[in-house]
Scaffold this motif. Sequence first.
Motif, mmCIF file in Angstrom:
data_model
loop_
_atom_site.group_PDB
_atom_site.id
_atom_site.type_symbol
_atom_site.label_atom_id
_atom_site.label_comp_id
_atom_site.label_asym_id
_atom_site.label_seq_id
_atom_site.Cartn_x
_atom_site.Cartn_y
_atom_site.Cartn_z
ATOM 1 N N ILE A 9 12.626 -113.510 -30.823
ATOM 2 C CA ILE A 9 11.485 -113.364 -31.727
ATOM 3 C C ILE A 9 11.580 -114.367 -32.879
ATOM 4 O O ILE A 9 10.557 -114.829 -33.386
ATOM 5 C CB ILE A 9 11.332 -111.903 -32.223
ATOM 6 C CG1 ILE A 9 9.950 -111.698 -32.837
ATOM 7 C CG2 ILE A 9 12.440 -111.529 -33.172
ATOM 8 C CD1 ILE A 9 8.803 -111.898 -31.897
ATOM 9 N N ILE A 17 1.631 -119.062 -29.863
ATOM 10 C CA ILE A 17 0.783 -117.879 -29.675
ATOM 11 C C ILE A 17 -0.685 -118.292 -29.652
ATOM 12 O O ILE A 17 -1.452 -117.859 -28.782
ATOM 13 C CB ILE A 17 1.045 -116.845 -30.786
ATOM 14 C CG1 ILE A 17 2.449 -116.275 -30.626
ATOM 15 C CG2 ILE A 17 0.000 -115.727 -30.754
ATOM 16 C CD1 ILE A 17 2.911 -115.427 -31.791
ATOM 17 N N VAL A 89 6.033 -109.195 -32.265
ATOM 18 C CA VAL A 89 5.207 -110.296 -32.783
ATOM 19 C C VAL A 89 4.499 -109.854 -34.059
ATOM 20 O O VAL A 89 4.423 -110.617 -35.031
ATOM 21 C CB VAL A 89 4.198 -110.776 -31.716
ATOM 22 C CG1 VAL A 89 3.259 -111.825 -32.286
ATOM 23 C CG2 VAL A 89 4.942 -111.337 -30.498
#
Length: 124
Positions: A9, A17, A89
């Motif tokens: 992450i 993204i 996220v």
Amino acid sequence: MRPLFHPSIEDVRPEAILHALADPDRAAIFAGIMRSGCVEACSALSAIGDRVIPKSSLSNHVKVLREAGLIRSERHGVEMRNQARWAEVEARFPGLLVGIINAYASDLGGKPQTREPVEPGSRD
């Protein structure tokens, strides 16, 4: 068989993204994974509206979503199980996914999300 790449992450970048979800098909696939919690067969994601995405394209879309850090995929025999990494996220980039999903929902006349989708089987 090669191992699947999943970025940590900390390595997930907002531009990855944005690139992954800029494609309406990938955004629809990601939304399908989010709605179901965990998708056991990629073929369950192949229908978008009234059209079917070819297997080769679907495989590439899933790869882009996975490498952007949006989903986690695990092999179980011949099946690939995909799960959204929404919470991870969202913790790293608060509001980013909600904003993107809301943009698609407003274009389609849908209802905007204000938070993480409720997990299947959980109570709100």
